[in-house]
Design a protein around this motif. Structure first.
Motif, PDB file in Angstrom:
ATOM      1  N   GLN A 222       0.813  -1.204   0.000  1.00  0.00           N
ATOM      2  CA  GLN A 222       0.000   0.000   0.000  1.00  0.00           C
ATOM      3  C   GLN A 222       0.846   1.253   0.000  1.00  0.00           C
TER       4      GLN A 222
ATOM      5  N   PHE B 223       4.626   2.995  -0.892  1.00  0.00           N
ATOM      6  CA  PHE B 223       5.944   2.925  -1.503  1.00  0.00           C
ATOM      7  C   PHE B 223       6.714   4.148  -1.042  1.00  0.00           C
TER       8      PHE B 223
ATOM      9  N   SER C 253       9.826   6.498  -1.752  1.00  0.00           N
ATOM     10  CA  SER C 253      10.843   6.762  -2.749  1.00  0.00           C
ATOM     11  C   SER C 253      11.771   7.875  -2.254  1.00  0.00           C
TER      12      SER C 253
ATOM     13  N   TRP D 186       4.598   8.804   8.994  1.00  0.00           N
ATOM     14  CA  TRP D 186       4.418  10.152   8.510  1.00  0.00           C
ATOM     15  C   TRP D 186       2.957  10.435   8.253  1.00  0.00           C
TER      16      TRP D 186
ATOM     17  N   GLN E  94      -0.138  11.531   6.232  1.00  0.00           N
ATOM     18  CA  GLN E  94      -0.470  11.386   4.814  1.00  0.00           C
ATOM     19  C   GLN E  94      -0.895  12.710   4.208  1.00  0.00           C
TER      20      GLN E  94
ATOM     21  N   ARG F 200       2.783  15.114   4.978  1.00  0.00           N
ATOM     22  CA  ARG F 200       3.957  14.300   4.636  1.00  0.00           C
ATOM     23  C   ARG F 200       5.164  14.615   5.499  1.00  0.00           C
TER      24      ARG F 200
ATOM     25  N   LEU G  44      -6.725  14.283  11.993  1.00  0.00           N
ATOM     26  CA  LEU G  44      -7.314  14.145  10.664  1.00  0.00           C
ATOM     27  C   LEU G  44      -8.134  12.880  10.525  1.00  0.00           C
ATOM     28  N   ASP G  45      -7.769  11.906  11.277  1.00  0.00           N
ATOM     29  CA  ASP G  45      -8.472  10.650  11.109  1.00  0.00           C
ATOM     30  C   ASP G  45      -9.240  10.304  12.367  1.00  0.00           C
TER      31      ASP G  45
ATOM     32  N   THR H 186     -10.570   7.529  13.045  1.00  0.00           N
ATOM     33  CA  THR H 186     -10.216   6.213  13.563  1.00  0.00           C
ATOM     34  C   THR H 186      -8.912   6.287  14.334  1.00  0.00           C
TER      35      THR H 186
ATOM     36  N   GLN I 265     -15.727   9.872   8.244  1.00  0.00           N
ATOM     37  CA  GLN I 265     -16.792  10.022   9.233  1.00  0.00           C
ATOM     38  C   GLN I 265     -17.961  10.719   8.543  1.00  0.00           C
TER      39      GLN I 265
ATOM     40  N   PRO J 193      -7.652   0.496   1.879  1.00  0.00           N
ATOM     41  CA  PRO J 193      -7.482  -0.473   2.951  1.00  0.00           C
ATOM     42  C   PRO J 193      -8.339  -0.062   4.129  1.00  0.00           C
ATOM     43  N   SER J 194      -8.992  -1.028   4.694  1.00  0.00           N
ATOM     44  CA  SER J 194      -9.913  -0.675   5.753  1.00  0.00           C
ATOM     45  C   SER J 194      -9.243  -0.678   7.108  1.00  0.00           C
TER      46      SER J 194
ATOM     47  N   PRO K 276      -7.483   0.583  10.055  1.00  0.00           N
ATOM     48  CA  PRO K 276      -7.187   1.949  10.466  1.00  0.00           C
ATOM     49  C   PRO K 276      -5.704   2.201  10.657  1.00  0.00           C
TER      50      PRO K 276
ATOM     51  N   HIS L 240      -3.437   1.300   8.840  1.00  0.00           N
ATOM     52  CA  HIS L 240      -2.794   1.562   7.561  1.00  0.00           C
ATOM     53  C   HIS L 240      -3.319   2.814   6.918  1.00  0.00           C
ATOM     54  N   ARG L 241      -4.350   3.316   7.467  1.00  0.00           N
ATOM     55  CA  ARG L 241      -5.047   4.352   6.759  1.00  0.00           C
ATOM     56  C   ARG L 241      -5.110   5.561   7.664  1.00  0.00           C
ATOM     57  N   ILE L 242      -4.468   6.579   7.302  1.00  0.00           N
ATOM     58  CA  ILE L 242      -4.464   7.754   8.173  1.00  0.00           C
ATOM     59  C   ILE L 242      -5.451   8.778   7.663  1.00  0.00           C
ATOM     60  N   THR L 243      -5.437   9.065   6.421  1.00  0.00           N
ATOM     61  CA  THR L 243      -6.534   9.838   5.861  1.00  0.00           C
ATOM     62  C   THR L 243      -6.916   9.154   4.581  1.00  0.00           C
TER      63      THR L 243
ATOM     64  N   ARG M 274      -6.526  10.580   1.901  1.00  0.00           N
ATOM     65  CA  ARG M 274      -5.596  11.077   0.902  1.00  0.00           C
ATOM     66  C   ARG M 274      -4.357  10.208   0.911  1.00  0.00           C
ATOM     67  N   MET M 275      -3.995   9.696  -0.204  1.00  0.00           N
ATOM     68  CA  MET M 275      -2.812   8.856  -0.269  1.00  0.00           C
ATOM     69  C   MET M 275      -2.109   9.150  -1.559  1.00  0.00           C
ATOM     70  N   SER M 276      -0.847   9.067  -1.515  1.00  0.00           N
ATOM     71  CA  SER M 276      -0.143   9.234  -2.759  1.00  0.00           C
ATOM     72  C   SER M 276       1.089   8.373  -2.705  1.00  0.00           C
ATOM     73  N   SER M 277       1.789   8.362  -3.745  1.00  0.00           N
ATOM     74  CA  SER M 277       2.890   7.427  -3.829  1.00  0.00           C
ATOM     75  C   SER M 277       4.209   8.092  -3.444  1.00  0.00           C
ATOM     76  N   ASN M 278       4.141   9.276  -3.003  1.00  0.00           N
ATOM     77  CA  ASN M 278       5.389   9.950  -2.724  1.00  0.00           C
ATOM     78  C   ASN M 278       5.292  10.656  -1.387  1.00  0.00           C
ATOM     79  N   ILE M 279       6.400  10.821  -0.745  1.00  0.00           N
ATOM     80  CA  ILE M 279       6.360  11.565   0.511  1.00  0.00           C
ATOM     81  C   ILE M 279       7.459  12.617   0.519  1.00  0.00           C
TER      82      ILE M 279
END
Lengths: 884, 441
Positions: free
Chosen positions: A746, A748, A750, A836, A838, A841, A872-873, A875, B72, B416-417, B419, B421-424, B426-431
């Motif tokens: 889930q 990556f 980089s 970090w 999301q 970042r 933000l979350d 949960t 929510q 992914p359900s 929690p 693994h899931r913070i918001t 919003r997800m992207s492949s870069n940080i």
């Protein structure tokens, strides 16, 4: 005509007094029930309340209507309107107040006699009493009397007397207590000439105004200007005008089959019309306690209807009516209600009188809305209050552990780590907690299956080409297993006695016996199994099994041991040695009769075995209290191929039908096994056992859609219970057997400089790691100690708090107290991971981040970043239900 | 053994609905005072109201949570003829304790011309789908194609059931052999208008929802209905609150062997598993527990009753609680004794007093209908007045090849359900981390 229809009036001064009036007036007091037995003079109103009769007044004949004076100094002063139009003041009980005493027995006499329809005391000027009368030519029909008026007959006689009819006059003069000082003939005001008055209400916000339901219209009158009348609306609904005690401008009136709700500020058209069944309505009353609640009663009807008017803004330019919640109550079931009244002490409580003169105090309950939480908690809303209710399982003992709902059971088992014991599989049964024989059988079966996986049958073909055929033979269950090879007859002679019994043997059959647990793996000796049974105090079962293995002496020894330990049955050991082969011996007869008295199925089986004919074992095979595994093992030993197959088929179908987990022994973990499990799930909803069992052994069944369904349902359930750790353990366990279930990567990571995945550093190939799993993200301190990008050798980002590059272990938190150190150490593994936000970042070591947000910080630790990462979350605020 | 305690709700008018979120840690209530309140459990598991706001211009009938996977999100519906979607936004408050959270209206669904009586989010594997039904007899299915953008909802389907709708329930089954299904109850009071529960099912071929079943065995107005959580069962349980509580089993008819596909969509074997008139009057609500094994019902007798099936499949009352939380006299399950069988008022003992019309001292007068039968229906055979409907023997068509390997649920993969693994959302492949030059310091 006996007078008015029965009615109940609640005292305006007292919370607990009421009158019932029909031909006479009776005053009651309502009390809570103190001692049910002692209350003989009372009438039970409900389980909690009873009424006591205080006084009866039958001095006023020809009653047509009645009104209770709201004066505080006059406790039980009533105005009674009579059929001839007179209004009499009367009282119940002893009035001490002198002024009130003067008032009682006062009579107010209209000029022309006709029926008095309605009476209304002015709520503010309590000396004013309005009376509505029927039409009489050009006379006035609405008279307002001043009860304090000193107009006696002396004053009025001269003017008024001539208008009286002869009879009337005679009656006045002949009145026994002909105290003419009590008679008033001159009303304070007169309205409604040439009209009939059906109902009256004083307008609450102005005590000089009256609203009257006249013939076919509603009219407002003003005491200050008696010549004027102001038409309010033309309507048929002119009866029972009543103002809402909570909204001064709202009032209700009714006509047959219809209730109209009016706004006093908005004349001509009702705000709302409630359509009732087309019956004569007898009473409409607003609830004194709750706003906007109106009760109606139709004549000869058993239903009190309630209308809860919602306070809604009128939609602009639309004629839709505001919503109403309609309720109904049937205090007497199908019996008709004669009258009712609101009880002012509580909301939605009423007192009703049936036509059979039975009183009943009842409450119209609010609609209760509720919801179940995932933890077995039920929450409901009753009225304006919330109630939460949890199942308390700790209070009760073992009995209710069994009775406990499967939801609670599953949660408890999940917490105990049920199903995840893969080494010694039968231990899962102990983890399950309660002694469910089916679960016991299931987990032992699985244990034996796992123990026998390396056993192979080169000569057996289990179907062709299907996935199923690739399974080790033991997975197919006893039913298929024994069919693979026919048993060879073997005549066995018991060692101790000259019994000749035919047994059958084959490799498949001995494997089946292994699965049943009768034989240890790779051994043909039953003794170890018997010893383990003895250890668990299963004396009878051990004895039976040793007997079935034709070891009679051992069986006797076991029973003796059992008797010695106090658990077994005492007399029996002595019986068995008397065994003879003689078919008609006394011994046989005795055993046969004794067998019927035995409660233990194994002892019954012992005697059945000993007494029955050789080759007919139906008594044992159909002994349904015996464990399935013992019956199957017995069948495998003593039945020939045909009998065995027929028996196993029959048993399998029974098991599948009833969803009995013991049948897994027969079906194995095949399609048949899934069918059986499906019927178990249908019956019990125990999706936990189903998915754990299927995940325990083979990978083939996992791909079945139903199994996937169970697994997903169970995972959802664990999620709902917030048992994240248990679900993670379950997922790990599952992905071992089913690589397809492994979640895809889930995240990556980089490099900021070269853009390559930093995870490739961990792998030898150096390629962007598809095979790289999420568990390594951020680098665990053991595996990758790299602090630079493997691609370009530039340093990795730093922790926002300790400013050390990623990939290093986290230092103990800066400024953290000593006592926290132990906890830090415990969590050190996770603490040194990188994490970090999301959204912004920014991130760093998990431990540092946690302590940053645990303190008084809401914003990101990076300066000038105002991201509220932790909030933000939603949960994020969910803590795990149980940290292990 | 159930113990209840009171939570002070502070609503100004009747509470019409309460809803737990997926985890049972949050609570939403709605009321005639036109507001919705959200409650959070604190450390001592007390409920703390963290948000209360006016949602509609009318009584709010129902409130419901979306799966937390979607954030929510709440939906509410009201007599003001609208339904609304609400989302919690954070970051507005400075208070770390989250004493007050902020909810924003994302959209108002205004298609109905009459009071919207119920809203329900669909099961999560269908995506973010909302069903709303209204008093004019129309069920509307909305979908948010982009779960990041909750202000965009498209009206996907409009189903007419021709009777005033009062309640709606999704079938929660995530089994891929079960097409999306929902049941609608009607509070139409005329017996002549037929069955009051209709079942709609999605048809893959026509891409439409079609009515597959009308439960003719329920001719009285229905106030609430609920599908039981499926939990791996092969059949569906539907609880109905009408004049009595009913549990109806819908068993999809499918050919042996190919279990993942029903033979023809919409063929069910309908069987009534239980019918209780324990409330003795109208039943208002029904709800299942998380496993679909205990049913709660509330009725005009002011009690909450719990029903559970024993191992033989016979449903029994396992608990009764009064609306104010106090246990019914004589304890829960044994409450059959507290109510005498018949509240026959005229035949009781008569106590004449001083010539006054007789008042009956029979204490059996209760706020309920007289039960001519024993309070609870006798177990076993009478209870299981099983009536088989629609058990049409079907011609078995040519066997289909089994479906290929089942796909994991697409929705479950997309987001992914878990929690952790899931913070918001919003997800992207870069940080980008704190690459500011703090190293210089």
């Amino acid at each position: 005509m006996s007078g008015l229809k029965p009615d109940i009036l609640w005292s305006p001064q007292h919370d607990n007094k009421f009158i019932i009036c029909d031909s006479e007036i009776a005053l009651y007091r309502m009390d809570p029930v103190a001692a049910p037995a002692a209350m003989t003079s009372c009438h039970r109103l409900s389980e909690q309340t009873a009424a006591t009769l205080l006084a009866i007044n039958s001095e006023t004949p020809y009653m047509k209507c009645i009104a209770w004076c709201p004066r505080h100094d006059a406790e039980c002063l009533l105005a009674v309107g009579q059929a001839n139009g007179r209004v009499v003041l009367t009282s119940l009980g002893q009035e001490s107040h002198a002024q009130v005493k003067d008032l009682t027995c006062k009579e107010f006499i209209p000029k022309h006699a006709r029926q008095c329809n309605t009476l209304a005391w002015n709520p503010k000027d309590t000396n004013l009493l309005a009376a509505g009368l029927d039409k009489h030519r050009a006379d006035f029909s609405l008279l307002v009397w001043d009860v304090n008026s000193k107009y006696g007959v002396e004053a009025a006689a001269a003017t008024a007397m001539p208008q009286f009819s002869a009879a009337d006059r005679g009656r006045i003069l002949l009145t026994p207590e002909g105290d003419l000082g009590h008679i008033v003939m001159k009303p304070l005001a007169e309205f409604g000439q040439n009209d009939a008055c059906l109902s009256i209400a004083w307008i609450p916000h102005n005590s000089r105004l009256l609203l009257a339901g006249m013939h076919r219209n509603l009219v407002t009158y003003d005491l200050r200007d008696t010549s004027q009348k102001q038409l309010f609306a033309n309507s048929k609904a002119v009866q029972g005008v009543a103002f809402d005690p909570h909204f001064n401008n709202r009032f209700a009136s009714f006509v047959e089959g219809q209730v109209a709700i009016w706004d006093y500020r908005m004349s001509e058209k009702p705000v709302l019309t409630l359509n009732e069944p087309p019956r004569q309505l007898s009473k409409v009353a607003w609830c004194p306690e709750r706003p906007g609640l109106l009760a109606t009663l139709a004549r000869d009807s058993g239903v009190v209807r309630l209308y809860d008017m919602q306070h809604t803004q009128a939609p602009q330019g639309d004629d839709t009516e505001p919503p109403i919640i309609e309720r109904s109550a049937q205090p007497f079931g199908s019996g008709a209600v004669a009258a009712f009244t609101w009880i002012p002490t509580s909301q939605t409580r009423m007192l009703a009188l049936s036509q059979a003169r039975v009183l009943c105090d009842f409450t119209v309950f609010e609609r209760i809305a509720f919801a179940w939480g995932p933890s077995p908690a039920l929450l409901w809303a009753c009225g304006r209050h919330l109630y939460e209710c949890e199942e308390k399982s700790g209070v009760v003992g073992k009995v209710s552990m069994r009775e406990q709902d499967v939801a609670g059971k599953m949660k408890r088992r999940a917490l105990a780590g049920y199903g995840l014991e893969t080494e010694i599989v039968w231990k899962n049964f102990q983890l399950a907690g309660d002694q469910d024989p089916q679960l016991k059988s299931l987990w032992y079966t699985l244990h034996y299956i796992l123990a026998g996986t390396d056993f192979s049958f080169p000569m057996i073909k289990f179907g062709t080409g299907t996935l199923e055929s690739q399974l080790p033979p033991v997975y197919h269950g006893v039913k298929i297993l024994v069919k693979s090879e026919s048993g060879k007859t073997e005549s066995c002679v018991g060692a101790e006695h000259s019994v000749e019994v035919v047994t059958y043997r084959s490799e498949a059959r001995s494997l089946a016996l292994q699965l049943c647990g009768w034989r240890p793996c790779g051994n043909d000796d039953v003794d170890t199994f018997l010893l383990s049974l003895e250890r668990f105090n299963e004396w009878e079962r051990a004895a039976a099994i040793s007997l079935f293995n034709l070891k009679i002496r051992l069986a006797i020894q076991i029973l003796q041991k059992g008797a010695a330990s106090g658990k077994g049955v005492r007399k029996l050991p002595r019986l068995i040695p008397g065994y003879t082969d003689d078919r008609a011996s006394l011994w046989r007869e005795m055993c046969g009769s004794l067998r019927l008295q035995l409660s233990n199925p194994y002892l019954r089986a012992v005697f059945t075995f000993l007494t029955s004919e050789v080759g007919s074992y139906d008594g044992i095979l159909n002994e349904s209290d015996m464990a399935v595994r013992d019956r199957v093992a017995f069948a495998c030993m003593f039945l020939n191929d045909n009998q065995l197959f027929r028996y196993l088929d029959k048993l399998t179908n029974e098991m599948k039908e009833s969803g009995n987990l013991e049948g897994i022994l027969l079906t194995g973990l095949t399609q048949d096994g899934i069918d059986l499990m499906a019927s178990y799930v249908d019956r019990t909803s125990d999706v936990q056992t189903a998915s754990l069992c299927m995940l325990q052994v083979s990978s083939f069944v996992i791909e079945e859609a139903r199994v996937q369904h169970w697994v997903e349902s169970y995972r959802d359930l664990l999620d709902a219970w917030r048992l994240w750790h248990k679900r993670a353990a379950f997922d790990i366990h599952r992905s071992k057997l089913d690589p397809a279930a492994r979640p895809l990567q889930q995240v990556f990571v980089s490099c900021n400089f070269c853009g390559k995945s930093i995870s490739s550093g961990g792998t030898a190939t150096g390629h962007q790691g598809r095979s790289f799993t999420q568990y390594n993200v951020g680098g665990s301190p053991i595996k990758s100690k790299v602090t630079s990008c493997p691609g370009c050798r530039k340093p990795l980002p730093r922790c926002a708090l300790c400013l050390i590059n990623m990939g290093t272990a986290a230092s103990p938190n800066v400024g953290e107290e000593e006592d926290r150190l132990s906890q830090v150490q415990k969590l050190s593994q996770f603490n040194s991971w990188f994490t970090w936000c999301q959204s912004c970042r920014h991130g760093g070591h998990a431990g540092h981040m946690m302590s940053w947000f645990r303190r008084e910080h809401t914003e990101c630790p990076v300066s000038a970043c105002s991201c509220k990462c932790m909030q933000l979350d939603a949960t994020g605020s969910l803590t795990s239900a149980q940290l292990d | 053994m159930y113990v209840a305690h009171r939570v002070s709700a502070d609503h100004k008018d009747l509470i019409h609905d309460v809803a737990y979120d997926f985890h049972g840690q949050r609570l939403a209530t709605c009321s005639s005072d036109q507001s919705v309140k959200v409650w959070d459990r604190n450390e001592n598991s007390e409920w703390i109201c963290t948000a209360s706001w006016k949602t509609h211009c009318g009584s709010v009938w129902r409130v419901t949570w979306a799966h937390p996977e979607f954030g929510q999100v709440l939906a509410s519906c009201s007599s003001d003829r609208t339904a609304a979607i609400w989302e919690e936004v954070v970051g507005e408050s400075t208070d770390r304790q989250r004493t007050q959270s902020h909810w924003v209206k994302r959209t108002t669904l205004v298609d109905s011309r009459t009071s919207v009586t119920d809203v329900r989010f669909g099961p999560k594997h269908l995506g973010l789908v909302l069903a709303a039904c209204s008093a004019d007899g129309v069920i509307r299915l909305y979908e948010a194609p982009d779960i990041m953008e909750l202000s965009q909802w498209s009206l996907q389907h409009e189903l007419s059931c021709r009777l005033s709708c009062s309640c709606i329930s999704w079938n929660p089954s995530c089994f891929r052999g079960h097409p999306p299904m929902l049941a609608v109850g009607s509070d139409d009071s005329s017996i002549s208008s037929g069955g009051k529960v209709q079942v709609f099912e999605y048809n893959e071929n026509t891409r439409k929802y079609g009515r597959v079943e009308t439960l003719l065995m329920v001719p009285e107005p229905v106030h609430d209905l609920a599908f039981a959580p499926n939990l791996g069962r092969s059949c569906h349980l539907l609880a109905i609150a009408s004049r009595d509580v009913r549990i109806i089993q819908l068993k999809p008819l499918r050919r042996e062997g190919v279990l993942s596909q029903p033979v023809s969509p919409g063929r069910f074997e309908t069987q009534q598993l239980a019918q209780f008139d324990g409330h003795g009057a109208q039943v208002w609500r029904v709800a299942w527990n998380a496993t679909g094994t205990v049913l709660a019902s509330s009725g005009d007798d002011g009690c909450v009753r719990l029903w559970k099936a024993n191992y033989l499949g016979n449903w029994k009352c396992v608990g009764v609680l009064k609306g104010d939380g106090s246990p019914v006299q004589g304890d829960g399950a044994g409450s059959a004794q507290t109510v005498p069988g018949c509240a026959n008022t005229s035949g009781g003992p008569i106590t004449p007093i001083s010539g006054f019309p007789i008042l009956n001292g029979n204490h059996a007068i209760r706020n309920r209908l007289p039960c001519t039968s024993p309070y609870f229906l006798p177990p076993d055979d009478n209870l299981r007045s099983a009536s088989r409907v629609n058990a049409v023997p079907l011609p078995v068509p040519h066997p289909l090849p089994p479906l290929p390997h089942p796909l994991p649920h697409s929705a479950g993969n997309r987001i992914p359900s878990h929690p952790e693994h899931r913070i918001t959302r919003r997800m992207s492949s870069n940080i980008i981390w704190s690459s500011h030059d703090s190293a210089n310091q």
